[in-house]
Design an enzyme around this catalytic site. Sequence first.
Site: not given
Length: 161
Positions: A18, A42, A91, A129
């Site tokens: 990040h 979430k 990514r 994460s």
Amino acid sequence: MTSIAVCPGSFDPVTYGHLDIITRGAKVFDQVIVAVLHNRNKQPMFSVEERVNLLKEVTAHLDNVVIDSFNGLLINYMNDKKANTIIRGLRAVSDFEYEMQAASINKKLGPEIETFFMMTNNHYSYLSSSIVKEVAKYEADVSDIVPDIVAEALKKKFNEK
């Protein structure tokens, strides 16, 4: 005209991946607002306030970065902040499909807003994460994938459980 970009995400917790995107975005735009999303879908480990505070600490050296949080549609938040660009990190190819869908709906809802994709540094391409939390849960060393303050916060969270 000032270029204001928003880098949205859950940042639960913030990783070096990040920070790579935030730091590089801060070199491109006049101001970068890192916006922590209140995501009802979430169950985060850290509260929004904790994530905001961690982000403030790890970005304190970046003069043109502001940390905030938001609820609701990103496009509404962008309009409130008079921001014109969304920064998203990629990514791997697997990120692209989701990000392209999100960018497409954002373009439909806010035609004046652009999405700026940045490839994550290869050093962090495996990092998420979720992986950080999984590794930290088993008390493994995460100091090379998250800032020290985040590593300490993770330890504290897992010791509370």
